[in-house]
Design an enzyme around this catalytic site. Structure first.
Site, PDB file in Angstrom:
ATOM      1  N   ASP A  36       0.825  -1.202   0.000  1.00  0.00           N
ATOM      2  CA  ASP A  36       0.000   0.000   0.000  1.00  0.00           C
ATOM      3  C   ASP A  36       0.865   1.261   0.000  1.00  0.00           C
ATOM      4  O   ASP A  36       1.916   1.296   0.653  1.00  0.00           O
ATOM      5  CB  ASP A  36      -0.898  -0.003   1.248  1.00  0.00           C
ATOM      6  N   ASN A  71      -9.941  -2.119  -7.139  1.00  0.00           N
ATOM      7  CA  ASN A  71      -9.065  -1.209  -7.875  1.00  0.00           C
ATOM      8  C   ASN A  71      -9.540  -0.934  -9.299  1.00  0.00           C
ATOM      9  O   ASN A  71      -9.082   0.024  -9.933  1.00  0.00           O
ATOM     10  CB  ASN A  71      -7.629  -1.754  -7.921  1.00  0.00           C
TER      11      ASN A  71
END
EC number: 2.5.1.89
Length: 259
Positions: free
Chosen positions: A30, A78
């Protein structure tokens, strides 16, 4: 200057502390976009720097004896990102999977590469490259890299349930004998991925984001959250995470010794 001199010493100290090496480490990578913003860079550059960090971490993992590593590279959520970012990401994924075909480190360390996730969501050209990388490394069995693309934990379990129901209809499985091992054997298209020992999440966000719920949460894996964004992840961060796993294992041994 001082930091560059101290870090190698600290690395050695951390390695000395880690007596239990996790067999399977899962990483939530991340912070690529936030790192790019902090550095005044384009988002695509942040993703590319993150990919470079991934290659470095894979080298460290092999060096430290981690046999299985699963990388949360691109989630089902995503796909909501804008089309330009998605196109850049898919180009980067294609490039990295193509590189596997001629990467000497893959051959030298006998690394098998597999994708986990919903293949039906990926572009055909990327999927063909992934298939080629998997086929080229299929005979390796010393180390395993699982790339989680178009991945969602609940989606993974739904697909496993659908596969089991299909075999029940065909008479291959008796519903009365379905157990956790049956479900586990149908996750990720039946790929034999062991339970997760340690989850690492970068980017100072303390959540596991629907990542490997069966293999991680179901097996009570250790979890390590750290502040650095993924492109800035260091070897000492990996070793600190492994120390958390080591501490958990030592505690289990002490408890077992008192039983």
């Amino acid at each position: 200057m001082l930091r560059s001199g101290i870090e190698p010493l600290y690395e050695r100290y951390l390695k000395w502390q880690v007596k239990h090496v996790p067999r399977h480490v899962a990483v939530i990578q991340d912070g690529n976009r936030r790192y790019a913003r902090e550095q005044g860079l384009d988002t695509a550059v942040g993703h590319r720097l993150g990919a470079d960090a991934t290659e470095q971490v894979l080298d460290w993992a092999c060096e430290l004896g981690v046999q299985h590593i699963t990388l949360y590279t691109f989630s089902t959520e995503n796909f909501r990102r804008d089309s330009a970012e998605l196109a850049a990401l898919f180009r980067l994924f294609q490039e990295k999977f193509t590189a596997i075909l001629k990467d000497e480190r893959v051959r030298r360390n006998h690394i098998r590469v597999r994708m986990i996730g919903d293949r039906s969501l990926l572009p055909a050209d990327l999927l063909a490259t992934i298939d080629a990388a998997e086929e080229a490394t299929r005979h390796y069995s010393d180390y395993f890299i699982n790339i989680a693309l178009a991945y969602g934990g609940r989606n993974e379990i739904v697909h496993a349930a659908q596969a089991i129901l299909g075999e029940v209809r065909e008479g291959a499985i008796d519903p009365a004998v379905i157990d956790p091992a049956t479900v586990e054997g149908h996750l990720n298209r039946g790929a034999p991925i062991p339970p997760v020992d340690l989850i690492i999440r970068t980017g100072n966000d303390c959540r596991t984001s629907n990542f490997l719920p069966w293999l991680a949460n179901g097996h009570e894996s250790a979890v390590y959250f750290c502040a650095p964004f993924w492109p800035a992840f260091r070897k000492i961060d990996l070793l600190r995470a492994m120390r958390v796993y080591d501490q958990r294992m030592r505690l289990k041994e002490r408890v077992a010794g008192r039983a």
